[in-house]
Design a protein around this motif. Structure first.
Motif, PDB file in Angstrom:
ATOM      1  N   ALA A 104      -6.660  40.826  -2.868  1.00 35.77           N
ATOM      2  CA  ALA A 104      -7.602  41.602  -1.907  1.00 35.77           C
ATOM      3  C   ALA A 104      -8.065  43.119  -2.481  1.00 35.77           C
ATOM      4  O   ALA A 104      -7.267  43.326  -3.409  1.00 35.77           O
ATOM      5  CB  ALA A 104      -7.119  41.997  -0.587  1.00 35.77           C
ATOM      6  N   ASP A 105      -9.356  43.271  -2.539  1.00 39.19           N
ATOM      7  CA  ASP A 105      -9.618  44.670  -2.895  1.00 39.19           C
ATOM      8  C   ASP A 105      -9.417  45.511  -1.604  1.00 39.19           C
ATOM      9  O   ASP A 105     -10.095  45.558  -0.752  1.00 39.19           O
ATOM     10  CB  ASP A 105     -11.188  44.552  -3.249  1.00 39.19           C
ATOM     11  CG  ASP A 105     -11.603  46.033  -3.664  1.00 39.19           C
ATOM     12  OD1 ASP A 105     -10.847  46.955  -3.409  1.00 39.19           O
ATOM     13  OD2 ASP A 105     -12.863  46.188  -4.033  1.00 39.19           O
ATOM     14  N   PRO A 106      -8.296  46.476  -1.587  1.00 42.17           N
ATOM     15  CA  PRO A 106      -7.851  47.303  -0.453  1.00 42.17           C
ATOM     16  C   PRO A 106      -8.744  48.448  -0.319  1.00 42.17           C
ATOM     17  O   PRO A 106      -8.875  48.917   0.669  1.00 42.17           O
ATOM     18  CB  PRO A 106      -6.324  47.553  -0.827  1.00 42.17           C
ATOM     19  CG  PRO A 106      -6.540  47.841  -2.311  1.00 42.17           C
ATOM     20  CD  PRO A 106      -7.404  46.631  -2.937  1.00 42.17           C
ATOM     21  N   GLY A 107      -9.685  48.787  -1.216  1.00 40.27           N
ATOM     22  CA  GLY A 107     -10.188  50.104  -1.293  1.00 40.27           C
ATOM     23  C   GLY A 107      -9.556  50.945  -1.405  1.00 40.27           C
ATOM     24  O   GLY A 107      -8.318  51.433  -0.734  1.00 40.27           O
ATOM     25  N   PHE A 108      -9.773  51.901  -2.321  1.00 38.17           N
ATOM     26  CA  PHE A 108      -9.041  53.145  -2.681  1.00 38.17           C
ATOM     27  C   PHE A 108      -9.653  54.546  -2.277  1.00 38.17           C
ATOM     28  O   PHE A 108      -8.841  55.446  -2.041  1.00 38.17           O
ATOM     29  CB  PHE A 108      -8.697  53.332  -4.142  1.00 38.17           C
ATOM     30  CG  PHE A 108      -7.874  52.034  -4.686  1.00 38.17           C
ATOM     31  CD1 PHE A 108      -6.405  52.162  -4.584  1.00 38.17           C
ATOM     32  CD2 PHE A 108      -8.455  50.899  -4.951  1.00 38.17           C
ATOM     33  CE1 PHE A 108      -5.563  51.119  -5.154  1.00 38.17           C
ATOM     34  CE2 PHE A 108      -7.637  49.613  -5.532  1.00 38.17           C
ATOM     35  CZ  PHE A 108      -6.274  49.995  -5.615  1.00 38.17           C
ATOM     36  N   ASP A 109     -10.886  54.532  -1.932  1.00 40.15           N
ATOM     37  CA  ASP A 109     -11.591  55.577  -1.622  1.00 40.15           C
ATOM     38  C   ASP A 109     -12.865  55.313  -0.673  1.00 40.15           C
ATOM     39  O   ASP A 109     -12.932  54.299  -0.632  1.00 40.15           O
ATOM     40  CB  ASP A 109     -12.015  56.443  -2.934  1.00 40.15           C
ATOM     41  CG  ASP A 109     -12.593  55.716  -4.015  1.00 40.15           C
ATOM     42  OD1 ASP A 109     -13.340  54.700  -3.487  1.00 40.15           O
ATOM     43  OD2 ASP A 109     -12.328  56.088  -5.055  1.00 40.15           O
ATOM     44  N   ALA A 110     -13.730  56.376  -0.677  1.00 40.81           N
ATOM     45  CA  ALA A 110     -14.946  56.044  -0.017  1.00 40.81           C
ATOM     46  C   ALA A 110     -16.239  55.874  -0.750  1.00 40.81           C
ATOM     47  O   ALA A 110     -17.165  56.053  -0.429  1.00 40.81           O
ATOM     48  CB  ALA A 110     -15.227  57.320   1.010  1.00 40.81           C
ATOM     49  N   SER A 111     -16.037  55.420  -2.030  1.00 37.06           N
ATOM     50  CA  SER A 111     -16.979  55.484  -3.069  1.00 37.06           C
ATOM     51  C   SER A 111     -17.873  54.210  -2.978  1.00 37.06           C
ATOM     52  O   SER A 111     -19.112  54.209  -3.598  1.00 37.06           O
ATOM     53  CB  SER A 111     -16.597  55.701  -4.553  1.00 37.06           C
ATOM     54  OG  SER A 111     -15.573  54.593  -4.710  1.00 37.06           O
ATOM     55  N   ASP A 112     -17.559  53.091  -2.321  1.00 34.05           N
ATOM     56  CA  ASP A 112     -18.276  51.939  -2.746  1.00 34.05           C
ATOM     57  C   ASP A 112     -18.134  50.811  -1.467  1.00 34.05           C
ATOM     58  O   ASP A 112     -17.478  50.012  -1.436  1.00 34.05           O
ATOM     59  CB  ASP A 112     -17.909  51.102  -3.789  1.00 34.05           C
ATOM     60  CG  ASP A 112     -18.669  50.183  -4.299  1.00 34.05           C
ATOM     61  OD1 ASP A 112     -19.871  49.679  -3.541  1.00 34.05           O
ATOM     62  OD2 ASP A 112     -18.565  49.520  -5.252  1.00 34.05           O
ATOM     63  N   ALA A 113     -18.893  51.341  -0.394  1.00 32.03           N
ATOM     64  CA  ALA A 113     -18.702  50.559   1.030  1.00 32.03           C
ATOM     65  C   ALA A 113     -19.450  49.061   0.853  1.00 32.03           C
ATOM     66  O   ALA A 113     -19.094  48.421   1.584  1.00 32.03           O
ATOM     67  CB  ALA A 113     -19.763  51.235   1.939  1.00 32.03           C
ATOM     68  N   THR A 114     -20.097  48.911  -0.373  1.00 34.67           N
ATOM     69  CA  THR A 114     -20.739  47.499  -0.505  1.00 34.67           C
ATOM     70  C   THR A 114     -19.727  46.428  -0.932  1.00 34.67           C
ATOM     71  O   THR A 114     -19.793  45.193  -0.930  1.00 34.67           O
ATOM     72  CB  THR A 114     -21.674  47.439  -1.298  1.00 34.67           C
ATOM     73  OG1 THR A 114     -21.605  48.114  -2.775  1.00 34.67           O
ATOM     74  CG2 THR A 114     -22.846  48.421  -0.904  1.00 34.67           C
ATOM     75  N   ARG A 115     -18.478  47.055  -1.507  1.00 35.99           N
ATOM     76  CA  ARG A 115     -17.555  46.201  -2.139  1.00 35.99           C
ATOM     77  C   ARG A 115     -16.184  46.266  -1.685  1.00 35.99           C
ATOM     78  O   ARG A 115     -15.138  45.235  -2.084  1.00 35.99           O
ATOM     79  CB  ARG A 115     -17.587  46.190  -3.638  1.00 35.99           C
ATOM     80  CG  ARG A 115     -18.887  45.805  -4.305  1.00 35.99           C
ATOM     81  CD  ARG A 115     -18.894  45.761  -5.637  1.00 35.99           C
ATOM     82  NE  ARG A 115     -20.160  45.579  -6.346  1.00 35.99           N
ATOM     83  CZ  ARG A 115     -21.118  46.337  -6.816  1.00 35.99           C
ATOM     84  NH1 ARG A 115     -20.767  47.541  -6.572  1.00 35.99           N
ATOM     85  NH2 ARG A 115     -22.193  45.554  -7.435  1.00 35.99           N
TER      86      ARG A 115
END
Length: 394
Positions: A265-276
């Motif tokens: 999984a790409d857990p998301g680390f910040d708010a920079s890329d909502a598309t991915r």
């Protein structure tokens, strides 16, 4: 040290001018011999079928790939080309970071695109055609999302049980040469019949560097999509945190130069890329996009360990199909964690409206590993020449 620099140093040391054209061949020969020695060490490790020991082979390369194949073209042409490209290079081992198929089955496909048993047989054929040891960690498309009607309407938990038996029945990797691994044998995960060992979570050490796989999934880590399973998530998430923490403790005990984790999984680390990726506050690590958050607890525990470890930590994942190497992890004050690097592997990138006619976008990432260097890991995209589409290989 470059050959020219080595020559100039020798000149100065002897206090006289030496004709460079005579020294350069000698220095080049020494460098070539060192490279040959390193390559031989890599082959020796990759060919070992016995217990995995941390041999003092400090320089080697590994291959990373995942989220493939997603179409007939990729299954029949792209992945075989990728494997041939990997096999043409000396690699200590390879890791596929999950997703053996597209998110949903493709009607009329020539290859298996549902979660039928034939899917895993196809994948095993790929892994065992790799010369180097082949490691695999599951992806949501090959178990979490198998309950989608388009995937055959399977029980996702039953499919995970099947993967555990099919791919992870021994403490060895897959591939033509095997690598012995530590296995998370504590019955902390859930299966159809209750608590089971999380045998897909593996750990090994090579050349002063520790590696570990973690079963962390897209689709909110099994908290959203067709049939979310909070109980399964809670058990596996707790097991992943334990395995991650034990891996840091093991690395410290062995005085390892660095750690690489591999998950799907790409857990998301910040708010920079909502598309991915999931969008989250990088300081609190709370997800802010309204989706169930299957990652915050793990990320908070990981951040604590990364800061305490101080040495290099690489975190490899797939899921969002966008090759990148960056440093998106921040501490609670918003300061970048300088010793943490995120690596996302290439994956399917569908540009056409018909997924069955998707192009052959299949490539991998080569990682050079040297525990004696400051950064330990160096990354190089490997664009498979036979799979170039937009700009053909020259």
């Amino acid at each position: 040290m470059r050959a020219e620099q080595a020559t100039e140093s020798i000149d100065r040391a002897h206090g006289r001018k030496v004709i460079r054209k005579f020294l350069l061949p000698a220095v080049a020969a020494l460098l070539a011999a060192a490279a040959t020695s390193a390559m031989s060490a890599t082959h020796a490790v990759a060919g070992a079928d016995d217990d995995n020991q941390d041999q003092d082979h400090r320089v080697y390369a590994i291959g990373l790939w995942g989220d493939l194949p997603y179409s007939d073209e990729q299954a029949l042409v792209g992945v075989p080309n990728l494997i041939a490209d990997m096999n043409s290079q000396p690699l200590a081992f390879t890791v596929q970071d999950g997703d053996l198929k597209a998110g949903s089955g493709i009607p009329g496909s020539k290859t298996v695109t549902t979660c039928a048993n034939a899917l895993y047989t196809q994948a095993l054929g790929y892994f065992n055609s790799l010369k180097a040891p082949a490691i695999f960690t599951p992806g949501d498309n090959d178990w979490t999302d198998c309950d989608r009607p388009a995937n055959g309407g399977f029980s996702s938990l039953e499919r995970l049980d099947y993967e555990r038996k099919f791919f992870f029945s021994t403490p060895f990797s897959l591939g033509q040469h095997r690598l012995h691994q530590d296995v998370q044998t504590a019955p902390l995960c859930l299966g159809i019949s209750g608590n089971v060992p999380c045998v897909e979570n593996r750990r090994w050490i090579l050349g002063g560097v520790v590696y570990a796989t973690l079963n962390i999934q897209g689709s909110c880590n099994n908290l959203c999509d067709t049939n979310p399973d909070p109980a399964e998530f809670a058990a596996r998430n707790a097991a992943d945190i334990v395995w991650m923490q034990e891996t840091f403790a093991f690395a410290k005990q062995r005085n390892a130069a660095g750690i690489m984790f591999i998950s799907q999984a790409d857990p998301g680390f910040d708010a920079s890329d909502a598309t991915r990726a999931p969008v989250r506050d990088p300081k609190t690590l709370a997800e802010t996009d309204g989706q169930p958050d299957g990652f915050q607890e793990f990320l908070a525990a990981l951040r604590t360990e990364v800061i305490a470890y101080e040495k290099q930590v690489a975190y490899v994942h797939g899921d969002s199909h966008y090759f990148r190497v960056d440093k998106p992890f921040l501490d609670s004050e918003g300061r970048r964690l300088e010793n943490f690097t995120r690596v996302e592997t290439f994956g399917d990138n569908t540009f056409k409206t018909d997924p069955a006619s998707d192009d052959n976008n299949v490539h991998w990432v080569k990682v050079f590993v040297d525990a004696s260097t400051r950064e330990v890991f160096a990354y190089q995209a490997q664009i498979v020449p036979a799979n170039r589409v937009a700009v053909p290989a020259p």
